[in-house]
Enzyme design. Structure first.
Site, PDB file in Angstrom:
ATOM      1  N   ARG B  24       0.834  -1.205   0.000  1.00 22.52           N
ATOM      2  CA  ARG B  24       0.000   0.000   0.000  1.00 22.52           C
ATOM      3  C   ARG B  24       0.871   1.258   0.000  1.00 22.52           C
ATOM      4  O   ARG B  24       0.985   1.950  -1.001  1.00 22.52           O
ATOM      5  CB  ARG B  24      -0.940  -0.014   1.223  1.00 22.52           C
ATOM      6  N   ASP B  25       1.537   1.512   1.074  1.00 23.84           N
ATOM      7  CA  ASP B  25       2.330   2.743   1.192  1.00 23.84           C
ATOM      8  C   ASP B  25       3.450   2.747   0.147  1.00 23.84           C
ATOM      9  O   ASP B  25       3.815   3.797  -0.388  1.00 23.84           O
ATOM     10  CB  ASP B  25       2.917   2.803   2.608  1.00 23.84           C
ATOM     11  N   HIS B 217       6.777   4.443  12.511  1.00 23.23           N
ATOM     12  CA  HIS B 217       6.790   4.425  11.041  1.00 23.23           C
ATOM     13  C   HIS B 217       7.804   5.485  10.597  1.00 23.23           C
ATOM     14  O   HIS B 217       7.479   6.659  10.460  1.00 23.23           O
ATOM     15  CB  HIS B 217       5.380   4.753  10.542  1.00 23.23           C
ATOM     16  N   HIS B 219      10.785   7.164   8.160  1.00 16.47           N
ATOM     17  CA  HIS B 219      11.289   7.297   6.791  1.00 16.47           C
ATOM     18  C   HIS B 219      12.788   7.547   6.850  1.00 16.47           C
ATOM     19  O   HIS B 219      13.286   8.165   7.790  1.00 16.47           O
ATOM     20  CB  HIS B 219      10.572   8.436   6.066  1.00 16.47           C
ATOM     21  N   CYS B 250       5.496   9.319   0.513  1.00 16.23           N
ATOM     22  CA  CYS B 250       4.167   9.934   0.517  1.00 16.23           C
ATOM     23  C   CYS B 250       4.069  10.922  -0.625  1.00 16.23           C
ATOM     24  O   CYS B 250       4.913  11.805  -0.758  1.00 16.23           O
ATOM     25  CB  CYS B 250       3.911  10.646   1.835  1.00 16.23           C
ATOM     26  N   ASN B 259      10.616   5.072   2.686  1.00 17.06           N
ATOM     27  CA  ASN B 259      10.222   4.245   3.807  1.00 17.06           C
ATOM     28  C   ASN B 259      11.431   3.449   4.267  1.00 17.06           C
ATOM     29  O   ASN B 259      12.270   3.040   3.469  1.00 17.06           O
ATOM     30  CB  ASN B 259       9.151   3.242   3.351  1.00 17.06           C
TER      31      ASN B 259
END
Lengths: 311, 311
Positions: B24-25, B217, B219, B250, B259
């Protein structure tokens, strides 16, 4: 460069000395050596950015490292700034003679924690290499020249696998007993993780090696360099090796790519409120300038992010 | 993959759950969407590698994220494995209806700690977005569906600069009070350093949020993701988000690339002796396979090192 806040973490040192290895460790692996005037400008830019320790070059025989065959010419071009140390790699007494003649006050010798790498990098056993360095260190110390000892393969070796901490301690103790003033622990192939770092530092200090004499030299081959640095800082280490823009690696070690980029280190230290005296903006400008000369982008995440943002 | 030794570091958890966000991300930002069968194979490979939480897709309107417009078709192709959670992003009640109809048992909502990013990403104020999510969370919980709450911009925001911990705590408390079962703290632009991480986690637990419900989460925009992860583990966090091969970022945040690569995380956790159940070799094979499909190499240091070594 502190727009996103400074928050200390308890138990970390207030100040870290960065040993900038870009001009030597970073450039010794280049397929096409850079012109000597570019190297001189690189070093001057690093000093202008605030670095107080810049490893400049090596007196290893040009047959082995042709990239640094211009060591004498390069040193002749430099104006040594007050309060800045310019260590050079010296493999033997002849190298020391040449360095001393050029006004060098800081040298480095390079040993290996493993036999295989000692043979491949130095064409000697570990014992033989220590015997070779002993008179170099002794004479340097007599001249009041500081001696940094690099110790390679402190965590893993591509041929021997995991390297036991006791093996590192044994070689480290001999180097320090010889008179070396600083010990740089090299994770030459970048395999260490934070527990290994803490365990090795614990073993070294238990063996009587002062943490204030210990530097860490991490490679980012597996992305672990900054986490390992954090573990080292938590253990009291105050000297960290890094390479502007992440230049370099080791030409003789399989998959040994990726010195820790000084900019990525600086981002962490600045955020933690740890003083280094180094200006991140100037350093990034220098790495962008160097990337243009080398014809390839810097692998540093911070250089990539900020070079993109501001241009 | 433990050829270089396992050495725990005291004070860390014995086991970490990785929330794999690659499908997804990781893929929501691709210029050319992948075929649905490639996405399905990707997810199946991730589960086969041992992942127990794989975020699969999003029910955000295809106008905003056309890359994931095939959410229903993709979910229809998956065989949900026992013991594996397949969260999907759900922005509103209509998305929840669609997800429930397809057998989804884990959803995620996404909030912002800053007003600017809430407006840019959700076209709403922070308050308005929480109002939008409240009935979604309430109904999901009534159906015994787990709800992960993403909270973006927890450390810095490109428009607002440093984000105060109290601001994050305020929004986090409202999300958890609403019934969310897990809170994922996003460093959407990758600017955090370990002191910030420790301070925010301390503020959250002081405010009554259980550390067992908190995920991080990070980055790797500035290379800080793994050092920040280490700081989070030292603070008791046991859920870490990562993206296979470092896919994604993003689309709406300036310089929000990178990520944390699951492989780089796994190298660290394996070296620390922390159980994850995920097989690094299988994951690297999957990321190499995905890189071929995307036509560009993985930015993961570990994938780069090991793909090179073994092929």
């Amino acid at each position: 460069m502190t727009a996103y806040g400074v928050t200390p973490l308890s138990g970390l040192p207030a100040r870290v000395t960065i040993c900038e290895v870009g001009p030597r460790d970073g450039l010794q692996n280049e397929a096409r050596p850079l012109p000597v005037e570019v190297k001189a400008e690189f070093i001057e830019r690093l000093v202008d950015a605030g670095h107080t320790v810049v490893e400049t070059t090596s007196f290893v025989h040009p047959r082995w490292v042709p990239q640094l065959a211009d060591a004498e010419e390069l040193l002749g071009r430099l104006t040594f700034a007050d309060g800045v140390r310019y260590p050079v790699l010296v493999p033997n007494e002849r190298g020391l003679d040449r360095a001393l003649a050029l006004g060098v006050r800081d040298i480095a010798v390079f040993a290996s924690a493993t036999e295989t790498f000692a043979r491949r990098n130095l064409n000697r056993t570990v014992d033989e290499s220590l015997t070779m360095f002993a008179p170099v260190v002794e004479r340097a110390r007599r001249e009041d020249v500081r001696v940094r000892a690099y110790l390679s393969m402190c965590f893993g070796d591509p041929w021997e696998g995991e390297v036991p901490a006791q093996r590192v301690v044994d070689v480290a103790k001999r180097l320090m007993a010889m008179g070396c003033t600083e010990l740089s622990l090299g994770d030459t192939i970048g395999v260490a993780t934070p527990g290994r770092v803490a365990a090795l530092l614990g073993a070294l200090t238990s063996a009587g090696i002062g943490i204030e004499t210990v530097a860490v030299h991490f490679h980012d081959t597996y992305g672990q360099a900054l986490a390992n640095t954090l573990a080292a800082l938590q253990h009291g280490v105050t000297i960290v090796d890094a390479s502007a823009g992440g230049l370099g690696g080791c030409p003789y070690a399989k998959s040994a790519t990726g010195n820790l980029a000084t900019e990525d280190l600086l981002w962490q230290l600045a955020g933690l409120g740890i003083e280094t005296g180094v200006d991140l903006r100037k350093l990034i400008d220098t790495s962008v300038w160097m990337a243009e000369r080398l014809g390839r982008p810097s692998p540093s995440r911070t250089v990539t992010a900020l070079a993109k943002e501001n241009r």
